[in-house]
Motif scaffolding. Structure first.
Motif, PDB file in Angstrom:
ATOM      1  N   ALA A 296       0.767  -1.230  -0.247  1.00 53.95           N
ATOM      2  CA  ALA A 296       0.000  -0.016   0.121  1.00 53.95           C
ATOM      3  C   ALA A 296       0.771   1.332   0.190  1.00 53.95           C
ATOM      4  CB  ALA A 296      -0.812   0.055   1.179  1.00 53.95           C
ATOM      5  N   ARG A 297       0.586   2.278  -0.669  1.00 50.65           N
ATOM      6  CA  ARG A 297       1.244   3.396  -0.740  1.00 50.65           C
ATOM      7  C   ARG A 297       0.708   4.563   0.386  1.00 50.65           C
ATOM      8  NH1 ARG A 297      -1.928   7.580  -3.925  1.00 50.65           N
ATOM      9  NH2 ARG A 297      -3.974   6.540  -4.556  1.00 50.65           N
ATOM     10  N   ASN A 298       1.565   5.366   0.834  1.00 53.47           N
ATOM     11  CA  ASN A 298       1.154   6.254   1.910  1.00 53.47           C
ATOM     12  C   ASN A 298       0.000   7.081   1.418  1.00 53.47           C
ATOM     13  OD1 ASN A 298       3.181   5.265   3.585  1.00 53.47           O
ATOM     14  ND2 ASN A 298       4.727   6.783   3.036  1.00 53.47           N
ATOM     15  N   PRO A 299      -0.938   7.509   2.113  1.00 60.18           N
ATOM     16  CA  PRO A 299      -2.038   8.375   1.472  1.00 60.18           C
ATOM     17  C   PRO A 299      -1.458   9.838   1.662  1.00 60.18           C
ATOM     18  CG  PRO A 299      -2.310   7.767   3.870  1.00 60.18           C
ATOM     19  CD  PRO A 299      -1.104   6.903   3.387  1.00 60.18           C
ATOM     20  N   LYS A 300      -2.010  10.560   0.539  1.00 60.24           N
ATOM     21  CA  LYS A 300      -1.425  11.872   0.532  1.00 60.24           C
ATOM     22  C   LYS A 300      -2.277  12.657   1.514  1.00 60.24           C
ATOM     23  CE  LYS A 300      -4.900  13.378  -3.004  1.00 60.24           C
ATOM     24  NZ  LYS A 300      -4.991  14.103  -4.332  1.00 60.24           N
ATOM     25  N   ALA A 301      -1.706  13.918   1.865  1.00 62.92           N
ATOM     26  CA  ALA A 301      -2.499  14.671   3.017  1.00 62.92           C
ATOM     27  C   ALA A 301      -3.516  15.090   2.610  1.00 62.92           C
ATOM     28  CB  ALA A 301      -1.375  15.821   3.102  1.00 62.92           C
ATOM     29  N   ARG A 302      -4.496  14.812   3.164  1.00 59.35           N
ATOM     30  CA  ARG A 302      -6.044  15.313   2.923  1.00 59.35           C
ATOM     31  C   ARG A 302      -6.315  16.618   3.355  1.00 59.35           C
ATOM     32  NH1 ARG A 302      -7.916   9.277   4.096  1.00 59.35           N
ATOM     33  NH2 ARG A 302      -7.437   8.640   2.002  1.00 59.35           N
ATOM     34  N   ALA A 303      -7.016  17.423   2.918  1.00 62.77           N
ATOM     35  CA  ALA A 303      -7.394  19.011   3.200  1.00 62.77           C
ATOM     36  C   ALA A 303      -8.540  19.006   4.255  1.00 62.77           C
ATOM     37  CB  ALA A 303      -7.683  19.827   2.006  1.00 62.77           C
ATOM     38  N   ILE A 304      -8.223  19.550   5.236  1.00 58.18           N
ATOM     39  CA  ILE A 304      -9.139  19.917   6.262  1.00 58.18           C
ATOM     40  C   ILE A 304      -9.384  21.086   6.631  1.00 58.18           C
ATOM     41  CG2 ILE A 304      -9.312  19.227   8.921  1.00 58.18           C
ATOM     42  CD1 ILE A 304      -9.170  16.797   7.070  1.00 58.18           C
ATOM     43  N   SER A 305     -10.580  21.508   6.691  1.00 57.33           N
ATOM     44  CA  SER A 305     -11.003  23.167   6.816  1.00 57.33           C
ATOM     45  C   SER A 305     -10.199  23.695   8.030  1.00 57.33           C
ATOM     46  CB  SER A 305     -12.403  23.203   6.957  1.00 57.33           C
ATOM     47  OG  SER A 305     -12.816  24.493   7.307  1.00 57.33           O
ATOM     48  N   HIS A 306     -10.212  23.226   9.316  1.00 53.28           N
ATOM     49  CA  HIS A 306      -9.713  23.806  10.338  1.00 53.28           C
ATOM     50  C   HIS A 306      -9.708  22.706  11.370  1.00 53.28           C
ATOM     51  CE1 HIS A 306     -14.122  24.218  10.517  1.00 53.28           C
ATOM     52  NE2 HIS A 306     -13.958  24.016  12.189  1.00 53.28           N
ATOM     53  N   PRO A 307      -8.919  22.832  12.400  1.00 54.81           N
ATOM     54  CA  PRO A 307      -8.584  21.856  13.577  1.00 54.81           C
ATOM     55  C   PRO A 307     -10.032  21.785  14.470  1.00 54.81           C
ATOM     56  CG  PRO A 307      -7.039  23.709  13.860  1.00 54.81           C
ATOM     57  CD  PRO A 307      -7.862  23.953  12.723  1.00 54.81           C
ATOM     58  N   PRO A 308     -10.255  20.510  14.982  1.00 53.13           N
ATOM     59  CA  PRO A 308     -11.665  20.579  15.843  1.00 53.13           C
ATOM     60  C   PRO A 308     -11.073  21.202  16.935  1.00 53.13           C
ATOM     61  CG  PRO A 308     -10.224  18.422  15.872  1.00 53.13           C
ATOM     62  CD  PRO A 308      -9.508  19.163  14.824  1.00 53.13           C
ATOM     63  N   LEU A 309     -12.512  21.723  17.624  1.00 56.23           N
ATOM     64  CA  LEU A 309     -12.286  22.591  18.820  1.00 56.23           C
ATOM     65  C   LEU A 309     -12.123  21.500  20.118  1.00 56.23           C
ATOM     66  CD1 LEU A 309     -14.816  25.258  18.215  1.00 56.23           C
ATOM     67  CD2 LEU A 309     -12.599  25.430  17.893  1.00 56.23           C
ATOM     68  N   PHE A 310     -12.684  20.435  19.942  1.00 57.68           N
ATOM     69  CA  PHE A 310     -12.798  19.454  21.234  1.00 57.68           C
ATOM     70  C   PHE A 310     -12.196  18.053  20.601  1.00 57.68           C
ATOM     71  CE2 PHE A 310     -16.383  22.403  21.287  1.00 57.68           C
ATOM     72  CZ  PHE A 310     -16.092  23.080  22.629  1.00 57.68           C
ATOM     73  N   THR A 311     -11.402  17.347  21.302  1.00 58.32           N
ATOM     74  CA  THR A 311     -10.455  16.391  20.789  1.00 58.32           C
ATOM     75  C   THR A 311     -11.142  14.954  21.635  1.00 58.32           C
ATOM     76  OG1 THR A 311      -8.765  16.905  21.997  1.00 58.32           O
ATOM     77  CG2 THR A 311      -8.998  17.600  19.847  1.00 58.32           C
ATOM     78  N   THR A 312     -11.957  15.012  22.716  1.00 52.98           N
ATOM     79  CA  THR A 312     -11.793  13.929  23.494  1.00 52.98           C
ATOM     80  C   THR A 312     -13.422  13.940  23.992  1.00 52.98           C
ATOM     81  OG1 THR A 312      -9.732  13.935  24.234  1.00 52.98           O
ATOM     82  CG2 THR A 312     -11.213  12.634  25.575  1.00 52.98           C
ATOM     83  N   PHE A 313     -14.001  12.742  23.840  1.00 52.97           N
ATOM     84  CA  PHE A 313     -15.311  12.483  24.219  1.00 52.97           C
ATOM     85  C   PHE A 313     -15.765  11.145  24.967  1.00 52.97           C
ATOM     86  CE2 PHE A 313     -15.014  15.276  20.424  1.00 52.97           C
ATOM     87  CZ  PHE A 313     -15.884  16.191  20.849  1.00 52.97           C
ATOM     88  N   LYS A 314     -16.372  11.264  26.109  1.00 53.46           N
ATOM     89  CA  LYS A 314     -16.402  10.082  26.804  1.00 53.46           C
ATOM     90  C   LYS A 314     -17.820  10.164  27.791  1.00 53.46           C
ATOM     91  CE  LYS A 314     -14.357  11.182  31.391  1.00 53.46           C
ATOM     92  NZ  LYS A 314     -15.669  10.938  32.041  1.00 53.46           N
ATOM     93  N   PRO A 315     -18.423   9.076  28.205  1.00 53.87           N
ATOM     94  CA  PRO A 315     -19.533   9.182  29.027  1.00 53.87           C
ATOM     95  C   PRO A 315     -19.332   9.750  30.263  1.00 53.87           C
ATOM     96  CG  PRO A 315     -19.063   6.843  28.241  1.00 53.87           C
ATOM     97  CD  PRO A 315     -17.774   7.737  27.844  1.00 53.87           C
ATOM     98  N   ALA A 316     -20.306  10.555  30.672  1.00 59.70           N
ATOM     99  CA  ALA A 316     -20.159  11.167  31.963  1.00 59.70           C
ATOM    100  C   ALA A 316     -19.965  10.308  33.231  1.00 59.70           C
ATOM    101  CB  ALA A 316     -21.339  12.261  32.111  1.00 59.70           C
ATOM    102  N   GLY A 317     -19.308  10.809  34.089  1.00 61.34           N
ATOM    103  CA  GLY A 317     -19.223   9.920  35.478  1.00 61.34           C
ATOM    104  C   GLY A 317     -18.392   8.531  35.221  1.00 61.34           C
ATOM    105  N   VAL A 318     -17.821   8.424  34.443  1.00 64.20           N
ATOM    106  CA  VAL A 318     -16.695   7.515  34.216  1.00 64.20           C
ATOM    107  C   VAL A 318     -15.424   7.742  34.123  1.00 64.20           C
ATOM    108  CG1 VAL A 318     -16.265   5.316  33.019  1.00 64.20           C
ATOM    109  CG2 VAL A 318     -18.609   5.993  33.252  1.00 64.20           C
ATOM    110  N   VAL A 319     -14.308   7.293  34.899  1.00 67.66           N
ATOM    111  CA  VAL A 319     -12.957   7.555  34.669  1.00 67.66           C
ATOM    112  C   VAL A 319     -12.638   7.288  33.397  1.00 67.66           C
ATOM    113  CG1 VAL A 319     -10.710   7.158  35.572  1.00 67.66           C
ATOM    114  CG2 VAL A 319     -12.637   7.310  37.081  1.00 67.66           C
TER     115      VAL A 319
END
Length: 149
Positions: free
Chosen positions: A2-25
């Protein structure tokens, strides 16, 4: 091989990067990584409501590749919701078109071209800014490219 994928164009970085259920470590949860190109595919298809053809053009990839990205992203998001996993947005071969900054003094968020590094907030003129693209290790390549031109 497999070849290396070319860099894909992304509009802008996401504001939030982690999501998890509330109340769980978070350390007790299985982590699912949503790559930045998968995030962008979901943003364009489901949040912006673009047809796959237009969205694939925006990312600089084929329509079939875009469709595969959306399917992978939806599968990962479904796993997160159903199984209660932690979702982290990170990784992938991408290039941001714009950057997002947030002022630490007044909390103002604003966008700017990835080629122009902002030094102060346009509202309060504070120099204490959070650079979202640098959080993904991005930006150095763009500034080096700009200096060569």
């Amino acid at each position: 091989m497999a070849r290396n994928p070319k860099a894909r164009a992304i509009s802008h970085p996401p504001l939030f990067t982690t999501f998890k259920p509330a109340g769980v470590v978070g350390t007790k949860l299985t982590t699912i990584t949503l790559e930045l190109d998968e995030y962008e595919a979901i943003r364009l298809a489901d949040y912006e409501g673009l047809e796959h053809e237009k969205a694939s053009d925006a990312m600089g990839i084929s329509r079939s590749t875009f469709t595969r990205l959306v399917e992978r992203a939806r599968k990962k998001m479904a796993l997160m919701l159903v199984e209660g996993s932690k979702l982290v947005i990170d990784g992938g071969s991408v290039h941001f078109k714009e950057n997002v900054y947030q002022c630490k003094a007044c909390n103002h968020r604003f966008r700017a071209s990835i080629l122009e590094e902002k030094k102060e907030c346009p509202l309060c003129h504070s120099s204490e800014l959070v650079d979202f693209a640098k959080g993904f290790g991005h930006g150095v390549c763009c500034h080096a490219k700009k200096e060569k031109e």
